[in-house]
Design an enzyme around this catalytic site. Structure first.
Site, PDB file in Angstrom:
ATOM      1  CD  GLU A   1       2.520   3.133  -0.952  1.00 37.40           C
ATOM      2  OE1 GLU A   1       1.617   3.859  -0.469  1.00 37.40           O
ATOM      3  OE2 GLU A   1       3.194   2.358  -0.259  1.00 37.40           O
TER       4      GLU A   1
ATOM      5  CG  ASP B   1      -3.733  -4.354  -1.697  1.00 37.10           C
ATOM      6  OD1 ASP B   1      -4.428  -5.160  -1.052  1.00 37.10           O
ATOM      7  OD2 ASP B   1      -3.534  -3.194  -1.317  1.00 37.10           O
TER       8      ASP B   1
ATOM      9  CG  HIS C   1      -1.741   3.666   0.657  1.00 36.43           C
ATOM     10  ND1 HIS C   1      -0.578   3.004   1.000  1.00 36.43           N
ATOM     11  CD2 HIS C   1      -2.665   3.217   1.538  1.00 36.43           C
ATOM     12  CE1 HIS C   1      -0.808   2.204   2.011  1.00 36.43           C
ATOM     13  NE2 HIS C   1      -2.051   2.312   2.365  1.00 36.43           N
TER      14      HIS C   1
HETATM   15  P1  PGA Z   1      -5.376  -0.029   7.894  1.00 43.48           P
HETATM   16  O1  PGA Z   1      -4.694   0.183   6.472  1.00 43.48           O
HETATM   17  O2  PGA Z   1      -6.796  -0.394   7.627  1.00 43.48           O
HETATM   18  O3  PGA Z   1      -4.604  -1.151   8.499  1.00 43.48           O
HETATM   19  O4  PGA Z   1      -5.247   1.263   8.621  1.00 43.48           O
HETATM   20  C1  PGA Z   1      -5.366   0.914   5.505  1.00 43.48           C
HETATM   21  C2  PGA Z   1      -4.502   1.054   4.274  1.00 43.48           C
HETATM   22  O5  PGA Z   1      -3.278   1.182   4.405  1.00 43.48           O
HETATM   23  O6  PGA Z   1      -5.067   1.042   3.172  1.00 43.48           O
END
Ligand code: PGA
Length: 264
Positions: free
Chosen positions: A144, A67, A139
């Site tokens: 989402e 993404d 997510h």
């Molecule tokens: P993080 O994010 O590794 O910074 O906790 C994970 C995500 O939101 O997919």
């Protein structure tokens, strides 16, 4: 599903690096699906160390990132292009033309762009090993809650929770993006193997729902229950709310005994 519970973040990162390096050794032309966020940073550090020691050659590998924020140029410090360059690509040897990250600067024909991203994954032979983190809201990528479980790469509006979670990164005055381009859940489910990493107590509820809850678009990661080869590598804190931990350990022992290739 394999659920590998390790003591802490360092052990999670090392275990994940062992598996990624194994996939590269097995097939130097491997197609990797990569993730950003704080979770995979330790894994990237381990891979960089392996590369420096001459134990990891990524010159034939191809990568596709999950993404990118819409509206951020690759030079923006909060863009995922910048993250990947800074934390990984500048320190390993994936050739530039084999690196793919959604372009956050597009401003028209979003559907056409996303269809071409999907097409380039297909043209590369599909993703062999997809890395994932997980959000507190369950997510994966920027899929989402309420994302279609059949979704493909597309423009996605970020949830209020995600915007709140990430707002502090934008303290320089840049407005927090409201949308992202993300591979879909269907795209992720098409990869041949999935590795989801999670660390820390803030992820415990999402991990329990993803692994033991019902399959629901309210928790995108729960769709992984439909994937035939998914490995969760999580630390004790992230595993805290799982009810079947003893069983997962037993499954792991039996896997090591009978089908160790699933762990290599
Ligand atoms: P993080 O994010 O590794 O910074 O906790 C994970 C995500 O939101 O997919």
């Amino acid at each position: 599903m394999l659920v590998v519970i390790r003591k802490d973040y360092e052990e999670v990162s090392r275990e994940a690096a062992r598996i990624v390096a194994g996939a590269v050794h097995q097939n130097p032309e491997v197609v990797l699906g990569l993730a950003t966020g704080s979770t995979p940073l330790g894994l990237y550090k381990e891979l960089i160390a392996l590369h420096r020691n001459g134990n990891l050659d990524l010159s034939a590998a191809t990568t596709f990132n999950l993404d990118e924020y819409l509206g951020l140029a690759p030079s923006h410090p909060q863009s995922f292009h910048y993250f990947m360059e800074h934390n990984f690509f500048s320190q390993v040897n994936v050739p530039r033309d084999q690196i793919h990250i959604p372009d956050g600067t597009i401003s028209s024909d979003y559907e056409g762009y996303c269809a071409r991203y999907e097409q380039s994954i297909k043209a590369a032979g599909g993703i062999e090993l997809q890395l994932l983190g997980i959000g507190r809201n369950g997510h994966v990528g920027f899929n989402e809650p309420t994302s279609s479980l059949a979704s493909r790469t597309r423009l996605k509006a970020l949830s209020r929770e995600t915007i709140e979670d990430n707002r502090h990164f934008f303290s320089d005055g840049t407005e927090m993006p409201k949308c992202a381009i993300t591979m879909g859940i269907g795209t992720i489910l098409d990869s041949r193997r999935v590795l989801l990493l999670a660390s820390g107590s803030s992820k415990a509820a999402a991990i329990a729902k993803a692994i033991e809850g019902p399959i629901t678009s309210s928790v995108s990661a729960s769709a992984l229950q439909m994937h035939p080869d998914v490995t969760f590598i999580i630390d004790e804190e992230a595993a805290y709310s799982l009810t079947q931990r003893d069983y997962y350990r037993h499954v792991l022992e039996m896997t090591q005994l009978f089908t160790p290739e699933r762990l290599s």
